[in-house]
Design a protein around this motif. Structure first.
Motif, PDB file in Angstrom:
ATOM      1  N   SER A  53     -22.889  22.889  78.246  1.00 52.14           N
ATOM      2  CA  SER A  53     -23.452  22.851  79.596  1.00 52.14           C
ATOM      3  C   SER A  53     -23.811  21.419  79.971  1.00 52.14           C
ATOM      4  O   SER A  53     -24.279  20.635  79.137  1.00 52.14           O
ATOM      5  N   ARG A  54     -23.611  21.091  81.222  1.00 53.05           N
ATOM      6  CA  ARG A  54     -23.892  19.754  81.722  1.00 53.05           C
ATOM      7  C   ARG A  54     -25.398  19.485  81.765  1.00 53.05           C
ATOM      8  O   ARG A  54     -26.181  20.356  82.140  1.00 53.05           O
ATOM      9  N   VAL A  55     -25.792  18.272  81.379  1.00 50.67           N
ATOM     10  CA  VAL A  55     -27.190  17.851  81.496  1.00 50.67           C
ATOM     11  C   VAL A  55     -27.434  17.401  82.930  1.00 50.67           C
ATOM     12  O   VAL A  55     -26.748  16.494  83.430  1.00 50.67           O
ATOM     13  N   THR A  56     -28.388  18.022  83.619  1.00 50.44           N
ATOM     14  CA  THR A  56     -28.575  17.778  85.052  1.00 50.44           C
ATOM     15  C   THR A  56     -29.888  17.071  85.394  1.00 50.44           C
ATOM     16  O   THR A  56     -30.235  16.948  86.555  1.00 50.44           O
ATOM     17  N   ALA A  57     -30.618  16.614  84.407  1.00 50.11           N
ATOM     18  CA  ALA A  57     -31.923  15.990  84.671  1.00 50.11           C
ATOM     19  C   ALA A  57     -31.766  14.693  85.474  1.00 50.11           C
ATOM     20  O   ALA A  57     -30.684  14.108  85.552  1.00 50.11           O
ATOM     21  N   ASN A  58     -32.880  14.237  86.050  1.00 49.24           N
ATOM     22  CA  ASN A  58     -32.890  12.998  86.821  1.00 49.24           C
ATOM     23  C   ASN A  58     -32.568  11.804  85.925  1.00 49.24           C
ATOM     24  O   ASN A  58     -32.978  11.757  84.764  1.00 49.24           O
ATOM     25  N   ARG A  59     -31.859  10.831  86.480  1.00 46.29           N
ATOM     26  CA  ARG A  59     -31.696   9.567  85.767  1.00 46.29           C
ATOM     27  C   ARG A  59     -32.821   8.631  86.179  1.00 46.29           C
ATOM     28  O   ARG A  59     -33.441   8.789  87.237  1.00 46.29           O
ATOM     29  N   PHE A  60     -33.101   7.657  85.337  1.00 42.45           N
ATOM     30  CA  PHE A  60     -34.205   6.731  85.588  1.00 42.45           C
ATOM     31  C   PHE A  60     -33.673   5.428  86.168  1.00 42.45           C
ATOM     32  O   PHE A  60     -32.728   4.839  85.645  1.00 42.45           O
ATOM     33  N   PHE A 104     -40.729   4.782  82.720  1.00 44.24           N
ATOM     34  CA  PHE A 104     -39.785   5.159  83.769  1.00 44.24           C
ATOM     35  C   PHE A 104     -40.133   6.557  84.245  1.00 44.24           C
ATOM     36  O   PHE A 104     -40.305   7.472  83.443  1.00 44.24           O
ATOM     37  N   THR A 105     -40.228   6.729  85.563  1.00 50.26           N
ATOM     38  CA  THR A 105     -40.623   8.005  86.153  1.00 50.26           C
ATOM     39  C   THR A 105     -39.591   8.429  87.194  1.00 50.26           C
ATOM     40  O   THR A 105     -39.149   7.614  88.011  1.00 50.26           O
ATOM     41  N   ALA A 106     -39.215   9.700  87.137  1.00 50.22           N
ATOM     42  CA  ALA A 106     -38.330  10.290  88.144  1.00 50.22           C
ATOM     43  C   ALA A 106     -38.796  11.716  88.383  1.00 50.22           C
ATOM     44  O   ALA A 106     -38.478  12.618  87.606  1.00 50.22           O
ATOM     45  N   GLY A 107     -39.596  11.921  89.422  1.00 50.23           N
ATOM     46  CA  GLY A 107     -40.214  13.226  89.637  1.00 50.23           C
ATOM     47  C   GLY A 107     -41.208  13.501  88.524  1.00 50.23           C
ATOM     48  O   GLY A 107     -42.078  12.682  88.218  1.00 50.23           O
ATOM     49  N   THR A 108     -41.085  14.673  87.880  1.00 51.73           N
ATOM     50  CA  THR A 108     -41.975  14.987  86.751  1.00 51.73           C
ATOM     51  C   THR A 108     -41.406  14.466  85.432  1.00 51.73           C
ATOM     52  O   THR A 108     -42.090  14.511  84.403  1.00 51.73           O
ATOM     53  N   ASP A 109     -40.162  13.978  85.447  1.00 52.01           N
ATOM     54  CA  ASP A 109     -39.555  13.430  84.228  1.00 52.01           C
ATOM     55  C   ASP A 109     -40.094  12.022  83.979  1.00 52.01           C
ATOM     56  O   ASP A 109     -40.170  11.194  84.902  1.00 52.01           O
ATOM     57  N   VAL A 110     -40.440  11.761  82.728  1.00 52.66           N
ATOM     58  CA  VAL A 110     -40.965  10.448  82.346  1.00 52.66           C
ATOM     59  C   VAL A 110     -40.348  10.043  81.019  1.00 52.66           C
ATOM     60  O   VAL A 110     -40.151  10.874  80.128  1.00 52.66           O
ATOM     61  N   LEU A 111     -40.042   8.769  80.891  1.00 55.89           N
ATOM     62  CA  LEU A 111     -39.649   8.193  79.610  1.00 55.89           C
ATOM     63  C   LEU A 111     -40.479   6.936  79.421  1.00 55.89           C
ATOM     64  O   LEU A 111     -40.407   6.008  80.230  1.00 55.89           O
ATOM     65  N   GLN A 112     -41.299   6.937  78.369  1.00 57.75           N
ATOM     66  CA  GLN A 112     -42.205   5.820  78.127  1.00 57.75           C
ATOM     67  C   GLN A 112     -41.986   5.255  76.727  1.00 57.75           C
ATOM     68  O   GLN A 112     -41.808   6.007  75.755  1.00 57.75           O
ATOM     69  N   PHE A 113     -41.991   3.932  76.630  1.00 61.14           N
ATOM     70  CA  PHE A 113     -41.878   3.236  75.352  1.00 61.14           C
ATOM     71  C   PHE A 113     -43.208   2.541  75.088  1.00 61.14           C
ATOM     72  O   PHE A 113     -43.641   1.714  75.892  1.00 61.14           O
ATOM     73  N   VAL A 114     -43.839   2.878  73.998  1.00 62.09           N
ATOM     74  CA  VAL A 114     -45.150   2.314  73.668  1.00 62.09           C
ATOM     75  C   VAL A 114     -44.990   1.423  72.447  1.00 62.09           C
ATOM     76  O   VAL A 114     -44.792   1.901  71.328  1.00 62.09           O
ATOM     77  N   PRO A 144     -45.982   1.727  65.186  1.00 64.41           N
ATOM     78  CA  PRO A 144     -45.526   0.516  65.875  1.00 64.41           C
ATOM     79  C   PRO A 144     -44.797   0.839  67.174  1.00 64.41           C
ATOM     80  O   PRO A 144     -44.744   0.014  68.085  1.00 64.41           O
ATOM     81  N   LEU A 145     -44.231   2.071  67.259  1.00 63.09           N
ATOM     82  CA  LEU A 145     -43.439   2.441  68.426  1.00 63.09           C
ATOM     83  C   LEU A 145     -43.507   3.946  68.659  1.00 63.09           C
ATOM     84  O   LEU A 145     -43.371   4.732  67.719  1.00 63.09           O
ATOM     85  N   TRP A 146     -43.727   4.309  69.901  1.00 60.70           N
ATOM     86  CA  TRP A 146     -43.559   5.689  70.366  1.00 60.70           C
ATOM     87  C   TRP A 146     -42.522   5.696  71.477  1.00 60.70           C
ATOM     88  O   TRP A 146     -42.546   4.826  72.362  1.00 60.70           O
ATOM     89  N   LEU A 147     -41.659   6.682  71.480  1.00 64.64           N
ATOM     90  CA  LEU A 147     -40.819   6.995  72.625  1.00 64.64           C
ATOM     91  C   LEU A 147     -41.308   8.351  73.116  1.00 64.64           C
ATOM     92  O   LEU A 147     -41.168   9.355  72.425  1.00 64.64           O
ATOM     93  N   CYS A 148     -41.893   8.377  74.303  1.00 64.13           N
ATOM     94  CA  CYS A 148     -42.495   9.599  74.841  1.00 64.13           C
ATOM     95  C   CYS A 148     -41.687  10.076  76.046  1.00 64.13           C
ATOM     96  O   CYS A 148     -41.411   9.293  76.961  1.00 64.13           O
ATOM     97  N   ALA A 149     -41.322  11.348  76.039  1.00 64.23           N
ATOM     98  CA  ALA A 149     -40.563  11.916  77.149  1.00 64.23           C
ATOM     99  C   ALA A 149     -41.319  13.103  77.718  1.00 64.23           C
ATOM    100  O   ALA A 149     -41.745  13.992  76.978  1.00 64.23           O
ATOM    101  N   ARG A 150     -41.501  13.112  79.024  1.00 58.70           N
ATOM    102  CA  ARG A 150     -41.992  14.300  79.732  1.00 58.70           C
ATOM    103  C   ARG A 150     -40.747  15.028  80.286  1.00 58.70           C
ATOM    104  O   ARG A 150     -39.976  14.437  81.034  1.00 58.70           O
ATOM    105  N   THR A 151     -40.605  16.298  79.919  1.00 56.04           N
ATOM    106  CA  THR A 151     -39.357  16.993  80.175  1.00 56.04           C
ATOM    107  C   THR A 151     -39.577  18.491  80.317  1.00 56.04           C
ATOM    108  O   THR A 151     -40.608  19.019  79.890  1.00 56.04           O
TER     109      THR A 151
END
Length: 331
Positions: free
Chosen positions: A171-178, A273-283, A319-326
């Protein structure tokens, strides 16, 4: 009609046994995919009669491979791959229909190995289905340019390839791009992310115009052993290297980062990076500037370029977190 854009790239879940095929069940959107099986061919040194050498003088002692996967990261559909690239991760419910995935640098000897399938169309509309077994992510990089889209690339080490596995139905991934429109960044005193709360810091950096980060897993990709297969063992992870760059307009807030370089001071950096409720954060809990960020004096708008490395300061949990709201409930 043959549609040459119908090529497909997908991945499996973690292999239970390194190099053993697992069902391909997740689409991996791509902008480019290169690489293939890379056998090591050799030639016998035996001196044989004949005008040319015999066919049995050529042999293949070992084989492996590599892929370069280029993509546009999204909050949905990528959690499994991000965990495979960094090593550890978990998903937790934030609110109805919204989850937070926290991916960190795992401490195990091995990363999750997986299978990847590249389905390449031929001119008659059928496909060459190449399934790569024993895949491990050797490095992953993220980039954003001014007014651009967040992009990513990964170097994937491969143990073997087979062509007898049918094309997976995905199935195609349809989420927002950042995009740059949803890009923000912070520094200062760090509040670490929790299972349901994103990380934060005390100072907003509104003057950054580009950013990148690369995680190098330093895999041992040539670990061939005498086990009768001619295939490499699962690659061990050595000490990781995290580095990157960012460019910013030369404002007083950015001058403070240059002062950190002058004083050899470590500081946090939190691109988000935020796109609607989608978030990608690098800490990044502790980074240090590694090259002189010298201001330009050429009559153009004042701008600084920073190169950095990230390490563990012994205080932060990671040292690093990659956090995704999805919307994805699982990695």
């Amino acid at each position: 009609m043959t549609v040459y854009r119908n090529a497909q790239f997908g991945m499996s879940g973690p292999e239970s046994s390194f190099g053993t095929a697992v069902t391909i069940d997740r689409s991996m959107p791509y902008t480019n995919l290169t690489g293939d099986l890379v056998p090591v061919d050799a030639e016998s040194e035996v001196i044989d009669a004949g005008v040319v050498a015999r066919t049995d003088s050529s042999y293949r002692p070992v084989k492996g491979g590599s892929l370069t996967y280029e993509f546009e990261p999204k909050a949905s559909g990528f959690g499994r791959f991000f965990k495979a690239a960094l090593g550890a991760g978990a998903s937790n419910l934030v609110s109805t229909g919204l989850y937070q995935q926290n991916i960190t640098l795992g401490t195990s000897q091995y990363l999750d190995s997986f299978d990847a399938q590249a389905c390449r169309p031929m001119t008659d509309g059928t496909f060459e289905n190449d399934t790569y077994l024993g895949c491990s992510v050797n490095s992953i990089e993220f980039k954003i340019d001014q007014a651009g889209v967040l992009t990513g690339s990964a170097e994937i080490d491969v143990r073997d390839m087979v062509t007898n596995i049918a094309k997976a139905s995905l199935s195609r991934v349809t989420a927002n791009r950042f995009t740059y429109a949803g890009f923000t960044c912070q520094t200062g005193t760090l509040t670490e992310p929790t299972t349901t709360v994103l990380g934060s810091a005390t100072t907003n950096l509104t003057d950054i115009i580009s950013w990148s980060m690369k995680v190098e897993n330093q895999l041992v990709t040539d670990d061939y052993r005498g086990d009768g297969t001619g295939l490499k063992s699962q690659p061990s992870v050595l000490q990781r290297k995290v580095s990157g760059e960012f460019e910013a307009r030369f404002t007083p807030a950015i001058q403070a980062l240059r002062t950190n370089w002058i004083n050899n001071t470590w500081f946090s950096l939190l691109p988000k990076f935020t796109a609607g409720t989608d978030v990608l954060q690098f800490v990044l809990s502790a980074i240090r500037i590694t090259e002189p960020p010298t201001p330009n004096m050429d009559g153009q708008i004042p701008t600084l370029k920073f190169s950095y490395e990230a390490k563990w300061n012994g205080t932060a949990t990671q040292p690093l977190w990659l956090c995704a709201r999805t919307a994805d409930s699982a990695l």
